[in-house]
Design an enzyme around this catalytic site. Structure first.
Site, PDB file in Angstrom:
ATOM      1  N   ASP A 159       7.435   0.764 -27.399  1.00 17.56           N
ATOM      2  CA  ASP A 159       8.165   0.147 -26.130  1.00 17.56           C
ATOM      3  C   ASP A 159       9.206  -0.650 -26.522  1.00 17.56           C
ATOM      4  O   ASP A 159       9.105  -1.546 -27.355  1.00 17.56           O
ATOM      5  CB  ASP A 159       6.849  -0.744 -25.758  1.00 17.56           C
ATOM      6  CG  ASP A 159       7.167  -1.015 -23.859  1.00 17.56           C
ATOM      7  OD1 ASP A 159       8.463  -0.855 -23.601  1.00 17.56           O
ATOM      8  OD2 ASP A 159       6.271  -1.271 -23.192  1.00 17.56           O
ATOM      9  N   ASN A 217      18.818  -4.250 -18.426  1.00 20.79           N
ATOM     10  CA  ASN A 217      19.191  -3.735 -17.440  1.00 20.79           C
ATOM     11  C   ASN A 217      19.710  -4.748 -16.329  1.00 20.79           C
ATOM     12  O   ASN A 217      20.615  -4.483 -15.558  1.00 20.79           O
ATOM     13  CB  ASN A 217      17.970  -2.868 -16.880  1.00 20.79           C
ATOM     14  CG  ASN A 217      18.122  -1.617 -17.479  1.00 20.79           C
ATOM     15  OD1 ASN A 217      19.054  -1.129 -17.675  1.00 20.79           O
ATOM     16  ND2 ASN A 217      16.842  -0.741 -17.476  1.00 20.79           N
ATOM     17  N   ASP A 234      20.987   2.879 -19.676  1.00 26.89           N
ATOM     18  CA  ASP A 234      20.922   4.231 -20.005  1.00 26.89           C
ATOM     19  C   ASP A 234      21.718   4.728 -21.174  1.00 26.89           C
ATOM     20  O   ASP A 234      21.108   5.453 -21.992  1.00 26.89           O
ATOM     21  CB  ASP A 234      21.389   5.197 -18.690  1.00 26.89           C
ATOM     22  CG  ASP A 234      20.595   5.428 -17.560  1.00 26.89           C
ATOM     23  OD1 ASP A 234      19.341   4.955 -17.608  1.00 26.89           O
ATOM     24  OD2 ASP A 234      21.007   5.811 -16.514  1.00 26.89           O
ATOM     25  N   ASP A 238      11.216   3.225 -20.531  1.00 24.15           N
ATOM     26  CA  ASP A 238      11.617   2.622 -22.016  1.00 24.15           C
ATOM     27  C   ASP A 238      10.569   2.877 -22.884  1.00 24.15           C
ATOM     28  O   ASP A 238      10.586   2.233 -24.037  1.00 24.15           O
ATOM     29  CB  ASP A 238      12.147   1.368 -21.931  1.00 24.15           C
ATOM     30  CG  ASP A 238      11.040   0.354 -21.502  1.00 24.15           C
ATOM     31  OD1 ASP A 238      10.135   0.763 -20.999  1.00 24.15           O
ATOM     32  OD2 ASP A 238      11.407  -0.879 -21.843  1.00 24.15           O
TER      33      ASP A 238
END
Length: 201
Positions: free
Chosen positions: A74, A82, A91, A117
């Site tokens: 993770d 983000n 991205d 993610d």
């Protein structure tokens, strides 16, 4: 020029058209199948592909009495990145970091985007010590990237058959170890069990 009659030419034309359609359908089927097993953003395998791979690996490991390791990964602070730069920038970072992880594992190993993610790595023919080495190299490489807010990895590891023999249980254990790594501040590797002659990272 006159080697074939008009009827034969018509028959061959009809057959060739049907063959061309069959070939095109086969090509489209293979492309669709590949797309259904691939994550469109990273180009890595996806969760569906992982399900097939790990089931096959469990059968192989049971048959030949082999071991393998499953790593749940993770990204730490990815949501912060983000939120600060937007999803398009996120991205791009996800694509970059997934390629870095892919470069660290062997050709026989399996890497997939599990969702969001989260990524999963399967290391066939692997013991805990080797898995720790791979996980640590991956963690350090990602942590060394010049990205702000800093993105690191929380990695949870479970081993077959030591920790579990069932797919769902193995995944749950690796996920729990990953969650523990995140709860302890991230940027670390946690084993479901403590490997011999090594310390929890």
């Amino acid at each position: 020029v006159n080697g074939f009659s008009q009827d034969v030419i018509l028959l061959l034309s009809s057959l060739s058209a049907q063959i061309a359609i069959a070939i095109d359908n086969a090509r489209l089927y293979e492309e669709t199948k590949k797309l259904s097993m691939t994550d469109p953003l990273t180009g890595m395998s996806n969760r569906r592909s992982f399900e097939f791979f790990v089931e096959a690996e469990i059968r192989r490991a049971e048959r030949y009495r082999r071991t393998f390791v499953l790593m749940m990964i993770d990204f730490d602070n990815f949501k912060d990145y983000n939120d600060q730069y937007g999803h398009m920038a996120g991205d791009i970072v996800l694509q970059k970091l997934s390629k870095i992880m892919k470069e660290i594992i062997r050709d026989v190993d399996f890497l997939c985007r599990y969702g969001g993610d989260e990524f999963v790595v399967v290391l066939p023919e692997t013991d805990a010590s080797f898995a720790l080495d791979v996980a640590e190299r991956m963690r350090k490489k990602i942590a060394s990237q010049k990205i702000q807010p800093k993105i690191t990895l929380s990695i949870g590891i479970a081993s077959f058959p030591h920790d579990a023999r069932e797919k769902s249980r193995l995944i749950d254990l690796a996920d729990q170890a990953c969650y523990e790594a995140k709860q302890r501040g991230g940027n670390r590797v946690i084993f479901t069990f403590k490997p011999k002659d090594s310390k929890q990272a």
